[in-house]
Design an enzyme around this catalytic site. Structure first.
Site, mmCIF file in Angstrom:
data_model
loop_
_atom_site.group_PDB
_atom_site.id
_atom_site.type_symbol
_atom_site.label_atom_id
_atom_site.label_comp_id
_atom_site.label_asym_id
_atom_site.label_seq_id
_atom_site.Cartn_x
_atom_site.Cartn_y
_atom_site.Cartn_z
ATOM 1 N N LYS A 22 -40.466 37.067 19.571
ATOM 2 C CA LYS A 22 -39.850 38.400 19.469
ATOM 3 C C LYS A 22 -40.013 39.165 20.776
ATOM 4 C CE LYS A 22 -42.406 41.733 18.043
ATOM 5 N NZ LYS A 22 -42.934 43.054 18.374
ATOM 6 N N ASN A 23 -41.233 39.184 21.305
ATOM 7 C CA ASN A 23 -41.468 40.022 22.485
ATOM 8 C C ASN A 23 -40.779 39.472 23.727
ATOM 9 O OD1 ASN A 23 -42.816 41.851 20.960
ATOM 10 N ND2 ASN A 23 -44.880 41.227 21.577
ATOM 11 N N ARG A 93 -40.560 51.055 20.530
ATOM 12 C CA ARG A 93 -40.942 51.429 21.890
ATOM 13 C C ARG A 93 -40.381 50.478 22.929
ATOM 14 N NH1 ARG A 93 -44.818 54.940 22.425
ATOM 15 N NH2 ARG A 93 -45.224 54.114 24.482
ATOM 16 N N CYS A 117 -47.041 56.400 18.268
ATOM 17 C CA CYS A 117 -46.996 55.033 17.760
ATOM 18 C C CYS A 117 -48.218 54.815 16.887
ATOM 19 C CB CYS A 117 -47.002 54.082 18.956
ATOM 20 S SG CYS A 117 -47.288 52.387 18.544
ATOM 21 N N ARG A 122 -49.975 54.951 23.701
ATOM 22 C CA ARG A 122 -49.035 54.104 24.424
ATOM 23 C C ARG A 122 -48.135 54.866 25.402
ATOM 24 N NH1 ARG A 122 -46.665 49.611 20.437
ATOM 25 N NH2 ARG A 122 -46.394 48.467 22.371
ATOM 26 N N PRO A 123 -48.719 55.438 26.448
ATOM 27 C CA PRO A 123 -47.900 56.143 27.437
ATOM 28 C C PRO A 123 -47.009 55.181 28.230
ATOM 29 C CG PRO A 123 -50.192 56.003 28.155
ATOM 30 C CD PRO A 123 -50.145 55.436 26.782
ATOM 31 N N VAL A 124 -46.040 55.748 28.961
ATOM 32 C CA VAL A 124 -45.154 54.924 29.799
ATOM 33 C C VAL A 124 -45.268 55.330 31.266
ATOM 34 C CG1 VAL A 124 -43.493 54.275 28.011
ATOM 35 C CG2 VAL A 124 -43.219 56.460 29.208
ATOM 36 N N ASP A 125 -46.387 55.974 31.605
ATOM 37 C CA ASP A 125 -46.546 56.477 32.983
ATOM 38 C C ASP A 125 -46.425 55.367 34.023
ATOM 39 O OD1 ASP A 125 -49.044 55.706 31.644
ATOM 40 O OD2 ASP A 125 -50.019 56.148 33.546
ATOM 41 N N GLN A 126 -46.891 54.174 33.699
ATOM 42 C CA GLN A 126 -46.848 53.095 34.698
ATOM 43 C C GLN A 126 -45.415 52.587 34.914
ATOM 44 O OE1 GLN A 126 -49.668 52.278 36.554
ATOM 45 N NE2 GLN A 126 -50.341 54.098 35.436
ATOM 46 N N ASP A 305 -52.576 41.312 19.474
ATOM 47 C CA ASP A 305 -51.609 41.106 18.390
ATOM 48 C C ASP A 305 -52.094 40.111 17.337
ATOM 49 O OD1 ASP A 305 -49.960 42.912 19.610
ATOM 50 O OD2 ASP A 305 -48.645 41.426 20.519
ATOM 51 N N ILE A 327 -57.528 46.885 23.798
ATOM 52 C CA ILE A 327 -56.208 47.186 24.379
ATOM 53 C C ILE A 327 -55.617 48.479 23.817
ATOM 54 C CG2 ILE A 327 -53.880 46.280 24.845
ATOM 55 C CD1 ILE A 327 -56.089 44.538 26.063
ATOM 56 N N ARG A 397 -40.000 43.552 11.071
ATOM 57 C CA ARG A 397 -39.743 43.881 12.479
ATOM 58 C C ARG A 397 -40.003 42.691 13.380
ATOM 59 N NH1 ARG A 397 -41.932 49.453 14.779
ATOM 60 N NH2 ARG A 397 -41.106 48.330 16.585
HETATM 61 N N1 EPU Z 1 -50.402 51.685 29.056
HETATM 62 C C1 EPU Z 1 -50.524 52.822 29.808
HETATM 63 N N2 EPU Z 1 -49.452 53.243 30.561
HETATM 64 C C2 EPU Z 1 -48.272 52.576 30.576
HETATM 65 C C3 EPU Z 1 -48.148 51.397 29.807
HETATM 66 C C4 EPU Z 1 -49.235 50.974 29.063
HETATM 67 O O1 EPU Z 1 -51.564 53.469 29.818
HETATM 68 O O2 EPU Z 1 -47.331 53.006 31.268
HETATM 69 C C5 EPU Z 1 -51.534 51.222 28.227
HETATM 70 C C6 EPU Z 1 -51.199 51.246 26.739
HETATM 71 O O3 EPU Z 1 -51.373 52.510 26.187
HETATM 72 C C7 EPU Z 1 -52.137 50.214 26.180
HETATM 73 C C8 EPU Z 1 -52.241 49.209 27.309
HETATM 74 O O4 EPU Z 1 -51.784 49.864 28.492
HETATM 75 O O5 EPU Z 1 -53.380 50.775 25.944
HETATM 76 C C9 EPU Z 1 -51.432 47.947 27.122
HETATM 77 O O6 EPU Z 1 -50.093 48.254 26.857
HETATM 78 P P1 EPU Z 1 -48.898 47.329 27.334
HETATM 79 O O7 EPU Z 1 -47.983 48.186 28.156
HETATM 80 O O8 EPU Z 1 -49.370 46.056 27.941
HETATM 81 O O9 EPU Z 1 -48.183 47.030 25.944
HETATM 82 P P2 EPU Z 1 -46.622 46.959 25.714
HETATM 83 O O10 EPU Z 1 -46.011 46.306 26.868
HETATM 84 O O11 EPU Z 1 -46.134 48.288 25.313
HETATM 85 C C10 EPU Z 1 -46.545 44.594 24.618
HETATM 86 C C11 EPU Z 1 -46.140 44.027 23.304
HETATM 87 C C12 EPU Z 1 -47.142 44.440 22.237
HETATM 88 C C13 EPU Z 1 -48.517 43.931 22.656
HETATM 89 C C14 EPU Z 1 -48.880 44.462 24.047
HETATM 90 C C15 EPU Z 1 -50.179 43.924 24.579
HETATM 91 C C16 EPU Z 1 -43.714 43.966 23.453
HETATM 92 C C17 EPU Z 1 -42.418 44.455 22.961
HETATM 93 N N3 EPU Z 1 -44.806 44.517 22.934
HETATM 94 O O12 EPU Z 1 -46.548 46.020 24.452
HETATM 95 O O13 EPU Z 1 -46.740 43.794 21.042
HETATM 96 O O14 EPU Z 1 -49.484 44.362 21.740
HETATM 97 O O15 EPU Z 1 -47.842 44.112 24.984
HETATM 98 O O16 EPU Z 1 -50.149 42.546 24.650
HETATM 99 O O17 EPU Z 1 -43.747 43.087 24.295
HETATM 100 C C18 EPU Z 1 -46.558 43.506 18.712
HETATM 101 O O18 EPU Z 1 -45.787 42.545 18.935
HETATM 102 O O19 EPU Z 1 -47.030 43.735 17.571
HETATM 103 C C19 EPU Z 1 -46.932 44.392 19.810
HETATM 104 C C20 EPU Z 1 -47.446 45.592 19.631
#
Ligand code: EPU
Length: 418
Positions: A22-23, A93, A117, A122-126, A305, A327, A397
């Site tokens: 899925k991811n 997201r 969430c 789960r911010p998107v600042d990065q 996960d 995480i 989902r």
């Molecule tokens: N984070 C930040 N700033 C950012 C982005 C992330 O602080 O801009 C933090 C998050 O808050 C979190 C950590 O970094 O604490 C890791 O987040 P990451 O960005 O790696 O997660 P993601 O990319 O949003 C994907 C998967 C998730 C999985 C995580 C970790 C997808 C669609 N989602 O999320 O999958 O848990 O990586 O491996 O690829 C799931 O499938 O159930 C699921 C939640």
């Protein structure tokens, strides 16, 4: 809203194949925005998040069509809109990943900020930091991120924290930027590697796959690609845990063993017998289960996960287990539901202490997010009596017809459409 009714106590037996990741698919679907030629995904999973991404692409004027049960054809046209609406983004997201590709292809993108969430802030600042480094002008207007750049310019990008979707978002944008981008602290998760492979097949020039330093030489256009999506590593781990918790004997096929090493090793430590091949794993109970210590970590560490699912299994492992989630800050929503089934779990901050109990008993339980729901499903498979898992849409989902797969292994599970 559908629910599952599970009558527990049947050791699962047989062979089951996982669907495509899925991811990986969600990132690859966003990547299709980078090309005017179609991207064809084979071994594609029929899960609700994929349907949501199809709707988002549709809102951008890009077609996604199922050509067969597991073949999805994407794009092959110019996006006619550059706005991903709140109604769709707030439900998933991962839709934020269209920001980078849209911006790189169209010079403009307006994508709703995802909002809260169930598993953490789960911010998107990065994501935004990376796109700004490539020259995007980013504004937050009315709950939307609006990004503009007539042509992105390659630049150094250093992530403060490793982020899977953030790496994917910026990487996709960098493919069409002018000049060289160097991404440092890139995420190592297999879904990033799979995306790199497909982008390369589309003509992108990326070096460093499999490392946390990626170098991208921008090109002016990308072509289409045909790709077979790798088996879903989390679905595979969930099915292995289902076999383990019921004391069954199951072979899970269609997986990539390299992506599952930490889960396989942890199951061995818990006392299960695993026979592994590069694309399949057979799991059996060899003796009693044992409590263990699990700490979630970035790949190749133990995946967040799989945390909820392994917790369900540890509820029945004699002795104590210590499970630490590193995480996400709020990923123990399943604990109170497992407690309602008789589990002995104490949560202290990001750590859960689990004392193994002799058995769980069926109960009505509420799914709160995708993986939490999967853990309740597993607990139900092992419990005495009936478990009703409500709000099955969370499971839908990310798991492709999971009840059919479990039933094919002998599980007594029914979907009730309320
Ligand atoms: N984070 C930040 N700033 C950012 C982005 C992330 O602080 O801009 C933090 C998050 O808050 C979190 C950590 O970094 O604490 C890791 O987040 P990451 O960005 O790696 O997660 P993601 O990319 O949003 C994907 C998967 C998730 C999985 C995580 C970790 C997808 C669609 N989602 O999320 O999958 O848990 O990586 O491996 O690829 C799931 O499938 O159930 C699921 C939640």
């Amino acid at each position: 809203m559908d629910r599952f009714v599970i009558r527990g106590g049947v050791p699962l037996a047989g062979t089951v194949s996982v669907s495509g990741s899925k991811n990986s698919m969600l990132a690859l679907m966003a990547a299709s925005l980078l090309s005017e030629e179609p991207v064809l995904l084979q071994n594609a999973a029929r899960v609700h998040d994929v349907s949501t991404m199809i709707r988002i692409l549709g809102a951008l004027g890009v077609e996604a069509v199922w050509e067969a049960d597991d073949v999805l054809r994407l794009g092959g046209s110019e996006p006619t809109a550059t706005e991903a609406p709140y109604e769709l983004v707030r439900t998933m997201r991962a839709s934020f990943m269209v920001l980078g590709p849209l911006l790189a292809r169209c010079g403009h993108a307006r994508v709703s900020l995802p909002g809260g969430c169930a598993i953490g802030a789960r911010p998107v600042d990065q994501h935004l930091k990376g796109l700004e480094a490539l020259g995007a002008k980013v504004e937050l207007v009315g709950g939307y991120v609006e990004a503009r750049a007539s042509r992105l310019r390659g630049a150094p990008v250093v992530f403060d924290t490793s982020t899977v979707n953030g790496t994917q978002n910026v990487l996709m944008a960098a493919c069409l930027a002018e000049g060289q981008t160097r991404i440092q602290n890139a995420a190592l998760e297999p879904e990033v590697g799979e995306l790199i492979g497909v982008l390369q097949a589309m003509g992108a020039r990326i070096e460093g796959a499999g490392t946390d330093q990626l170098t991208v030489e921008g090109v002016t256009r990308l072509k289409g690609a045909t790709h077979r999506v790798a088996g879903d590593r989390i679905e595979a781990g969930t099915l292995l845990a289902a076999a383990a918790i019921t004391g069954g004997d199951v072979t899970v096929t269609g997986l990539c063993l390299d992506q599952l090493a930490s889960v396989v090793e942890k199951l061995r430590e818990i006392g299960l017998e695993l026979d592994t091949r590069p694309d399949r794993v057979r799991v059996r109970r060899a003796g009693p289960l044992r409590g263990v210590r699990v700490t979630t970590a970035r790949f190749p560490g133990f995946p967040t996960d799989m945390q909820a699912q392994i917790m369900a299994l540890l509820c029945l492992a004699p002795g104590s287990s210590v499970l630490t989630e590193t995480i996400f800050e709020n990923r123990f929503m399943h604990v109170s539901e497992l407690q309602r089934m008789g589990a002995d779990i104490t949560v202290n901050g990001r750590t859960a202490i689990i004392q193994g109990v002799a058995g769980l008993s069926g109960a009505p339980v509420m799914a709160t997010d995708l993986r939490a729901s999967a853990s309740l499903l597993l607990a139900g498979l092992a419990a005495r009596g009936d478990t009703h898992v409500m709000r099955v849409y969370h499971i839908d989902r990310g798991y492709d017809r999971i009840e059919q797969k479990l039933a094919s292994l002998g599980a007594r599970i029914r979907r009730i459409r309320d």
